[in-house]
Every structure is written in structure tokens, then in C-alpha cells.
Design a protein around this motif. Structure first.
Motif, PDB file in Angstrom:
ATOM      1  N   ALA A   1       0.570  -0.838  -0.411  1.00  0.00           N
ATOM      2  CA  ALA A   1      -0.042  -0.460  -0.095  1.00  0.00           C
ATOM      3  C   ALA A   1       1.023   1.469   0.078  1.00  0.00           C
ATOM      4  N   ARG A   2       2.001   0.991   0.896  1.00  0.00           N
ATOM      5  CA  ARG A   2       2.579   2.132   0.705  1.00  0.00           C
ATOM      6  C   ARG A   2       2.972   2.688  -0.600  1.00  0.00           C
ATOM      7  N   VAL A   3       3.947   1.296  -1.529  1.00  0.00           N
ATOM      8  CA  VAL A   3       4.605   1.397  -3.014  1.00  0.00           C
ATOM      9  C   VAL A   3       3.582   1.890  -3.831  1.00  0.00           C
ATOM     10  N   SER A   4       2.297   1.276  -3.806  1.00  0.00           N
ATOM     11  CA  SER A   4       1.167   0.609  -5.072  1.00  0.00           C
ATOM     12  C   SER A   4       1.076   2.476  -5.343  1.00  0.00           C
ATOM     13  N   GLU A   5       0.814   1.822  -6.889  1.00  0.00           N
ATOM     14  CA  GLU A   5      -0.071   3.290  -7.183  1.00  0.00           C
ATOM     15  C   GLU A   5      -1.448   2.808  -7.447  1.00  0.00           C
ATOM     16  N   ASP A   6      -1.622   1.391  -8.334  1.00  0.00           N
ATOM     17  CA  ASP A   6      -2.833   0.888  -8.204  1.00  0.00           C
ATOM     18  C   ASP A   6      -3.720   1.032  -6.818  1.00  0.00           C
ATOM     19  N   MET A   7      -4.528   1.524  -6.209  1.00  0.00           N
ATOM     20  CA  MET A   7      -5.475   1.769  -5.070  1.00  0.00           C
ATOM     21  C   MET A   7      -6.441   0.407  -4.968  1.00  0.00           C
ATOM     22  N   ILE A   8      -6.926   0.105  -6.291  1.00  0.00           N
ATOM     23  CA  ILE A   8      -7.874  -1.052  -5.962  1.00  0.00           C
ATOM     24  C   ILE A   8      -7.256  -2.241  -6.247  1.00  0.00           C
ATOM     25  N   ALA A   9      -6.313  -2.179  -6.678  1.00  0.00           N
ATOM     26  CA  ALA A   9      -5.213  -3.950  -6.470  1.00  0.00           C
ATOM     27  C   ALA A   9      -4.760  -3.738  -4.875  1.00  0.00           C
ATOM     28  N   VAL A  10      -4.427  -2.644  -3.730  1.00  0.00           N
ATOM     29  CA  VAL A  10      -4.176  -2.557  -2.784  1.00  0.00           C
ATOM     30  C   VAL A  10      -6.038  -2.965  -2.112  1.00  0.00           C
ATOM     31  N   VAL A  11      -7.171  -2.728  -2.129  1.00  0.00           N
ATOM     32  CA  VAL A  11      -8.162  -2.714  -1.574  1.00  0.00           C
ATOM     33  C   VAL A  11      -8.437  -4.203  -1.586  1.00  0.00           C
TER      34      VAL A  11
END
Length: 194
Positions: A109-119
Motif C-alpha cells: 500500500a505504501r508503494v503501490s499506485e493502484d489502489m484498487i489492487a490494494v483494496v
């Protein structure tokens, strides 16, 4: 004079055959009584020795049983304390993979740009955790459109029911409640229509 000596002989108990027999009988009776007392005393001594042996055996048995019970009590208390201390070990060991997944999710979550993947990742972790809880017998309390029941729900607010059929029913769940094998371990905090 002779009459006097005959009288003396008659008055002397040693020469009197009746008195001598009576004394002999008394002496015999005393000896019999002494031997009876001696045999009774011997019998009492034997009985006392036997009773002392029996008492010692019973006392020894009693002391052994008391010691055995005390050891049993101490052992069960120690086992119970160990069970309480380490009883949750298997539950915690099975939670560690969920913790590992959470750590990976936080890093991503800290390095990801894709918030949908984090969710999606967090939802997978959540589903894995809920599945683990279900395996342990923990299930969420269903609240949607249920009649208000104080055994399962805790009303934190009441609002006017938007429809007549919603009176006395759960309208919204603020905090999910859980049961562990049909025992409520946390009441659901709900809003009730009135």
C-alpha cells in the motif's frame, strides 16, 4: 489342765481343720483371681497391641491417600494453569499467516499506485481471516432486517421507522456482533426503528 490345753488347741486356728481349709480355699481363690487377672491383663495387652497395629495401618493408609490426593490436586492445578497459559497457542499460530498477509499489504500500500489492487488484497486478507474464525466456531450475528432481540443486539440508537414494517426491527448495524458456538461473545451494536 488338760481341758485348758484342749481349749487352746481349739482356739488356735492353725490346729483347727475348718479354719485351715477355709484359708486354703481363700488362698486358692486368690491364686485363681490373680491368674484370671493376669490372663485378662495378658488378653488386654494382646488386644491393645493388635489394635495399635490396626490403627497404625489405617493411619498409614489415610496419610498415603491424603498425600496422593494432594499430589493429584497440585498436578491438575498445574495442568490447568498450563492449559490456560498455552491453550490459545494453536489459535495464535494459525493467525500468523494472516498477520504475514497484513504486513505484505501494508508494504504494498505504501508503494503501490493502484489502489484498487490494494483494496482487493485487503479484502482477500479479510476473507481469509473470517474463514479462519468460522473454522474456530466464531460467526457474525446476522442483523439485516431482523427483529430486535436483546440477547444478540445492543441498541445504541432508535430512529423513527421509515416504513410500518420496520418498527421493532434492526435498521442499521454499527458494529458486528459475534457468536462462538451459539454463545454471544460480542453483541451487535445496532440502530432500531420505532
Amino acid at each position: 489342765m488338760m481341758g485348758k490345753s484342749a481349749q487352746k488347741n481349739n482356739q488356735n486356728p492353725e490346729n483347727d481343720p475348718i479354719v485351715t481349709d477355709q484359708e486354703a480355699t481363700n488362698v486358692q481363690n486368690e491364686q485363681v483371681n490373680e491368674s484370671a487377672e493376669t490372663s485378662t491383663a495378658d488378653n488386654l495387652t494382646v488386644q491393645m497391641v493388635e489394635m495399635q497395629k490396626k490403627y497404625d495401618e489405617l493411619n498409614d493408609t489415610h496419610l498415603r491417600l491424603m498425600a496422593e490426593y494432594d499430589n493429584y490436586r497440585k498436578r491438575t492445578l498445574r495442568e490447568k494453569a498450563d492449559l490456560i497459559k498455552t491453550g490459545g497457542e494453536s489459535a495464535l499460530v494459525n493467525l500468523l499467516p494472516v498477520v504475514d498477509d497484513m504486513e505484505r499489504a501494508v508494504k504494498n500500500a505504501r508503494v503501490s499506485e493502484d489502489m484498487i489492487a490494494v483494496v482487493e488484497g485487503v479484502e482477500l486478507i479479510y476473507n481469509k481471516f473470517i474463514s479462519y474464525l468460522a473454522q474456530q466456531g466464531v460467526k457474525p450475528i446476522e442483523t439485516e432486517m431482523k427483529d430486535f432481540d436483546t440477547d444478540h443486539f445492543e441498541a445504541i440508537a432508535t430512529i423513527p421507522a421509515p416504513a410500518e414494517e420496520l418498527k421493532g426491527k434492526v435498521i442499521d448495524c454499527v458494529q458486528t456482533g459475534y457468536v462462538l458456538f451459539d454463545k454471544v461473545i460480542r453483541h451487535a451494536k445496532v440502530v432500531v426503528g420505532e
